[in-house]
Scaffold this motif. Sequence first.
Motif, PDB file in Angstrom:
ATOM      1  N   SER A  12      -9.249  -6.387  -1.736  1.00 23.64           N
ATOM      2  CA  SER A  12      -8.117  -5.765  -1.625  1.00 23.64           C
ATOM      3  C   SER A  12      -8.333  -4.231  -1.589  1.00 23.64           C
ATOM      4  CB  SER A  12      -7.398  -6.079  -2.923  1.00 23.64           C
ATOM      5  OG  SER A  12      -8.052  -6.039  -4.184  1.00 23.64           O
ATOM      6  N   GLU A  13      -9.438  -3.772  -2.198  1.00 15.91           N
ATOM      7  CA  GLU A  13      -9.347  -2.300  -2.208  1.00 15.91           C
ATOM      8  C   GLU A  13      -9.951  -1.825  -0.894  1.00 15.91           C
ATOM      9  OE1 GLU A  13     -11.286  -1.705  -6.798  1.00 15.91           O
ATOM     10  OE2 GLU A  13     -12.568  -2.647  -5.159  1.00 15.91           O
ATOM     11  N   ALA A  14     -10.754  -2.797  -0.285  1.00 12.37           N
ATOM     12  CA  ALA A  14     -11.145  -2.532   1.244  1.00 12.37           C
ATOM     13  C   ALA A  14     -10.024  -2.348   2.223  1.00 12.37           C
ATOM     14  CB  ALA A  14     -11.987  -3.758   1.819  1.00 12.37           C
ATOM     15  N   LYS A  15      -8.940  -3.035   1.864  1.00 12.50           N
ATOM     16  CA  LYS A  15      -7.996  -2.999   2.815  1.00 12.50           C
ATOM     17  C   LYS A  15      -7.087  -1.515   2.457  1.00 12.50           C
ATOM     18  CE  LYS A  15      -6.443  -7.743   2.844  1.00 12.50           C
ATOM     19  NZ  LYS A  15      -5.385  -8.768   2.358  1.00 12.50           N
ATOM     20  N   LEU A  16      -7.244  -0.909   1.223  1.00 10.36           N
ATOM     21  CA  LEU A  16      -6.573   0.331   1.062  1.00 10.36           C
ATOM     22  C   LEU A  16      -7.503   1.161   1.709  1.00 10.36           C
ATOM     23  CD1 LEU A  16      -5.543   0.012  -2.810  1.00 10.36           C
ATOM     24  CD2 LEU A  16      -3.925   0.257  -0.734  1.00 10.36           C
ATOM     25  N   ALA A  17      -8.865   0.830   1.679  1.00  9.76           N
ATOM     26  CA  ALA A  17      -9.875   2.205   2.019  1.00  9.76           C
ATOM     27  C   ALA A  17      -9.721   2.288   3.716  1.00  9.76           C
ATOM     28  CB  ALA A  17     -11.224   1.518   1.795  1.00  9.76           C
ATOM     29  N   ARG A  18      -9.073   1.483   4.422  1.00  6.08           N
ATOM     30  CA  ARG A  18      -8.974   1.499   5.633  1.00  6.08           C
ATOM     31  C   ARG A  18      -8.413   2.635   6.275  1.00  6.08           C
ATOM     32  NH1 ARG A  18      -7.716  -4.915   6.610  1.00  6.08           N
ATOM     33  NH2 ARG A  18      -9.882  -5.692   6.177  1.00  6.08           N
ATOM     34  N   VAL A 198       0.967  -6.086 -13.935  1.00  7.51           N
ATOM     35  CA  VAL A 198       2.013  -5.206 -13.750  1.00  7.51           C
ATOM     36  C   VAL A 198       1.251  -3.718 -13.486  1.00  7.51           C
ATOM     37  CG1 VAL A 198       3.921  -3.627 -14.797  1.00  7.51           C
ATOM     38  CG2 VAL A 198       3.821  -6.111 -14.923  1.00  7.51           C
ATOM     39  N   ASP A 199       0.273  -3.301 -14.223  1.00  6.27           N
ATOM     40  CA  ASP A 199      -0.578  -2.225 -14.461  1.00  6.27           C
ATOM     41  C   ASP A 199      -1.372  -2.039 -13.102  1.00  6.27           C
ATOM     42  OD1 ASP A 199       0.340  -1.239 -16.751  1.00  6.27           O
ATOM     43  OD2 ASP A 199      -1.381  -1.630 -17.641  1.00  6.27           O
ATOM     44  N   ALA A 200      -1.862  -3.282 -12.520  1.00  9.94           N
ATOM     45  CA  ALA A 200      -2.540  -3.279 -11.272  1.00  9.94           C
ATOM     46  C   ALA A 200      -1.607  -3.058 -10.162  1.00  9.94           C
ATOM     47  CB  ALA A 200      -3.247  -4.710 -11.126  1.00  9.94           C
ATOM     48  N   GLY A 201      -0.535  -3.486 -10.282  1.00  7.49           N
ATOM     49  CA  GLY A 201       0.444  -3.150  -9.130  1.00  7.49           C
ATOM     50  C   GLY A 201       0.607  -1.648  -9.103  1.00  7.49           C
ATOM     51  N   ILE A 202       0.980  -1.021 -10.178  1.00  6.04           N
ATOM     52  CA  ILE A 202       1.145   0.380 -10.307  1.00  6.04           C
ATOM     53  C   ILE A 202       0.073   1.276  -9.609  1.00  6.04           C
ATOM     54  CG2 ILE A 202       1.398   2.321 -11.843  1.00  6.04           C
ATOM     55  CD1 ILE A 202       2.974   0.618 -13.910  1.00  6.04           C
ATOM     56  N   ALA A 203      -1.273   0.699 -10.067  1.00  4.38           N
ATOM     57  CA  ALA A 203      -2.496   1.345  -9.584  1.00  4.38           C
ATOM     58  C   ALA A 203      -2.450   1.078  -7.906  1.00  4.38           C
ATOM     59  CB  ALA A 203      -3.623   0.910 -10.083  1.00  4.38           C
ATOM     60  N   HIS A 204      -2.307  -0.098  -7.359  1.00  3.21           N
ATOM     61  CA  HIS A 204      -2.277  -0.454  -5.947  1.00  3.21           C
ATOM     62  C   HIS A 204      -1.421   0.668  -5.427  1.00  3.21           C
ATOM     63  CE1 HIS A 204      -1.735  -2.585  -2.292  1.00  3.21           C
ATOM     64  NE2 HIS A 204      -3.068  -3.153  -2.612  1.00  3.21           N
ATOM     65  N   ARG A 205      -0.162   0.605  -5.713  1.00 10.35           N
ATOM     66  CA  ARG A 205       0.938   1.500  -5.066  1.00 10.35           C
ATOM     67  C   ARG A 205       0.270   2.924  -5.003  1.00 10.35           C
ATOM     68  NH1 ARG A 205       4.096  -1.996  -7.828  1.00 10.35           N
ATOM     69  NH2 ARG A 205       4.560  -0.267  -9.592  1.00 10.35           N
ATOM     70  N   GLN A 206       0.084   3.526  -6.166  1.00 13.70           N
ATOM     71  CA  GLN A 206      -0.301   4.902  -6.280  1.00 13.70           C
ATOM     72  C   GLN A 206      -1.554   5.265  -5.552  1.00 13.70           C
ATOM     73  OE1 GLN A 206       1.751   6.797  -7.390  1.00 13.70           O
ATOM     74  NE2 GLN A 206       1.852   6.958  -9.568  1.00 13.70           N
ATOM     75  N   LEU A 207      -2.583   4.397  -5.253  1.00 12.34           N
ATOM     76  CA  LEU A 207      -3.754   4.632  -4.618  1.00 12.34           C
ATOM     77  C   LEU A 207      -3.159   4.404  -2.993  1.00 12.34           C
ATOM     78  CD1 LEU A 207      -6.707   5.285  -4.650  1.00 12.34           C
ATOM     79  CD2 LEU A 207      -7.268   2.998  -4.558  1.00 12.34           C
ATOM     80  N   ASN A 208      -2.470   3.540  -2.858  1.00 10.68           N
ATOM     81  CA  ASN A 208      -2.069   3.435  -1.484  1.00 10.68           C
ATOM     82  C   ASN A 208      -1.237   4.481  -0.819  1.00 10.68           C
ATOM     83  OD1 ASN A 208      -1.606   1.664   1.156  1.00 10.68           O
ATOM     84  ND2 ASN A 208       0.641   2.014   0.397  1.00 10.68           N
ATOM     85  N   ASN A 209      -0.350   5.144  -1.773  1.00 15.97           N
ATOM     86  CA  ASN A 209       0.569   6.385  -1.199  1.00 15.97           C
ATOM     87  C   ASN A 209      -0.432   7.508  -1.224  1.00 15.97           C
ATOM     88  OD1 ASN A 209       2.770   4.711  -1.438  1.00 15.97           O
ATOM     89  ND2 ASN A 209       3.111   5.391  -3.485  1.00 15.97           N
ATOM     90  N   PHE A 210      -1.384   7.509  -2.232  1.00 17.84           N
ATOM     91  CA  PHE A 210      -2.331   8.760  -2.142  1.00 17.84           C
ATOM     92  C   PHE A 210      -3.348   8.819  -0.878  1.00 17.84           C
ATOM     93  CE2 PHE A 210      -6.224  11.054  -2.869  1.00 17.84           C
ATOM     94  CZ  PHE A 210      -5.880  12.241  -3.635  1.00 17.84           C
TER      95      PHE A 210
END
Length: 220
Positions: A12-18, A198-210
Amino acid sequence: MQRIGVLVGMQSEAKLARHLYPAAIEASGATKEGAKAALNRLIAANVTSIVSFGFAAGLDPLIKAGTILLPNVIHVEDKDYISDPALRLKLGSERSKVRLGALLHSDEIITSAAEKQKLFEQTGCVSVDMESGIVAKYCHEHNIPFAVLRVVCDSASRDLPPLACMALSHDGKLNTSKMIRNLLTNPAQISSLIKLGVDAGIAHRQLNNFVNNQSLFQAI
């Protein structure tokens, strides 16, 4: 052309790292052996720098889930490794809501709020993860610039349910069958698991936006 290597723990982190283009991305499966093997593959892919990327746990009680981390120091076994300032800058260290400071490496998942508090008092590190210290030591030994880009997934006050320690398979994917069996034998953890989700969802959105800010990475 410069090409960064990115080490993540989970797919899931790899998808964001693309969004970190052009980049070679490898997953550790959240194990020390997996991380070292992944780093060797990145070197074989002729990367010019390496970024430890993904989620981290908060140790500083003042930082919340979703806080973006670009630590300048990685603390590993009583030794400090300095991340590359130029690479940190390219990754966005000047942005106002980014948290710098020191990140602690741990070989194990830190599951309790009490243990997080103890580590914060002992080390002064604001966060902790299981890959960045391996990256720091490896890059120091191979004379390769490195940086860490992480987001706080579980805050310092969050206790992790037992399931969080066994959710990953060795390829960095969720071990669904194991998770279901554990939930059936210990259903009392469902409430804490939902809160962590819930916290993981917040973290995922914030990193994705960043990282989705393409102008941020065009100079890498």
